[in-house]
Design an enzyme around this catalytic site. Structure first.
Site, PDB file in Angstrom:
ATOM      1  N   CYS A  28       0.589  -1.177  -0.012  1.00 41.22           N
ATOM      2  CA  CYS A  28       0.031  -0.023   0.005  1.00 41.22           C
ATOM      3  C   CYS A  28       0.792   1.368   0.036  1.00 41.22           C
ATOM      4  O   CYS A  28       0.576   2.292  -0.748  1.00 41.22           O
ATOM      5  CB  CYS A  28      -0.896   0.136   1.307  1.00 41.22           C
ATOM      6  SG  CYS A  28      -0.264  -0.128   2.583  1.00 41.22           S
ATOM      7  N   HIS A 124      -2.262   0.656   6.633  1.00 41.60           N
ATOM      8  CA  HIS A 124      -2.644   1.130   5.278  1.00 41.60           C
ATOM      9  C   HIS A 124      -2.426   2.481   4.947  1.00 41.60           C
ATOM     10  O   HIS A 124      -2.500   3.424   6.059  1.00 41.60           O
ATOM     11  CB  HIS A 124      -4.187   0.876   4.900  1.00 41.60           C
ATOM     12  CG  HIS A 124      -4.637   1.306   3.590  1.00 41.60           C
ATOM     13  ND1 HIS A 124      -4.052   0.588   2.598  1.00 41.60           N
ATOM     14  CD2 HIS A 124      -5.354   2.163   3.349  1.00 41.60           C
ATOM     15  CE1 HIS A 124      -4.722   0.925   1.474  1.00 41.60           C
ATOM     16  NE2 HIS A 124      -5.477   1.888   1.701  1.00 41.60           N
ATOM     17  N   ASN A 139      -7.311   5.944  -3.024  1.00 49.91           N
ATOM     18  CA  ASN A 139      -7.016   5.095  -2.264  1.00 49.91           C
ATOM     19  C   ASN A 139      -6.911   3.624  -3.174  1.00 49.91           C
ATOM     20  O   ASN A 139      -7.707   3.260  -3.791  1.00 49.91           O
ATOM     21  CB  ASN A 139      -8.078   4.731  -1.354  1.00 49.91           C
ATOM     22  CG  ASN A 139      -7.882   3.903  -0.271  1.00 49.91           C
ATOM     23  OD1 ASN A 139      -6.929   2.903  -0.215  1.00 49.91           O
ATOM     24  ND2 ASN A 139      -8.195   4.032   1.178  1.00 49.91           N
TER      25      ASN A 139
END
Length: 222
Positions: A28, A124, A139
């Site tokens: 991520c 994250h 995202n």
């Protein structure tokens, strides 16, 4: 639609000219940084080298202590410390500042005037990026970007902080994007993001014509 699980190995990286990497494994941080820069600028190899350099400097500062210890900046599963993220972005000429600091007061008072933010919580990372006057939530857990109005941007940042997110404003000379030079295409992207219209293209195609770590007093992961 956007909240369903995504597979970054199957989904493309471009949404109608807006760069948007999807989640692959535990990468991520890499996705966040590339979505921030609107291009494939970083990879896990480069971040691992930054982590190794930080480990070396930290051990030298301790007089060689902890030479056999595990890295404090990268985990075996691919999670990188915030120091790695900051250092890697600084290497590209960017400045990363916690939004709660005095240096980021302007971002707190008027976030819409900034260009980008990165946020982290619970292993994250994700980015919020302004392109051509419009804000997008890119995202990597979403199948496509989300358009964010100026009013909602301020609310999102405030709610994120209240929810325990570490929020950083990112400043510097961002690479120009094709969408910023093509208002018609940008308006189409905004409309598609609002309506949930699929705009995926091949992951290899360019835009058309165009355990958790702690450090520096910030919680970090991913």
């Amino acid at each position: 639609m956007n909240d369903m699980p995504v597979d970054g190995e199957k989904l493309g990286k471009w949404f109608m000219g807006l760069y948007h990497e999807k989640q692959i494994g535990s990468l991520c941080a890499v996705h966040c940084m590339n979505n921030l820069m609107q291009g494939s600028v970083f990879d896990e190899v480069e971040l691992s080298l930054v982590a190794q350099d930080l480990d070396k400097r930290e051990r030298e500062a301790l007089g060689g202590a902890g030479l056999d210890a595990e890295s404090g900046n990268v985990r075996a599963d691919g999670f990188f410390s915030v120091q790695v993220i900051v250092s890697a972005l600084q290497n590209k000429g960017m400045q990363v500042t916690p939004i709660g600091s005095s240096e980021a007061k302007a971002a707190q008072d008027n976030p819409c005037k900034e260009t980008a933010f990165i946020c982290n919580r619970s292993e994250h990372w994700f980015a919020l990026r302004r392109v051509g006057g419009h804000w997008f939530d890119v995202n990597s857990m979403y199948k496509q970007p989300k358009h964010v109005s100026d009013t909602y941007l301020a609310m999102t940042l405030a709610q994120s902080k209240e929810a325990g997110y570490s929020v950083f404003v990112v400043r510097g000379a961002f690479p120009p994007t094709d969408l910023e030079r093509d208002r018609k295409r940008l308006d189409a992207v905004v409309a598609a993001c609002k309506e949930g219209v699929s705009g995926q293209v091949s992951s290899s195609a360019p835009a058309p014509s165009a355990s958790a770590f702690t450090g520096a007093s910030y919680t970090l992961s991913g």
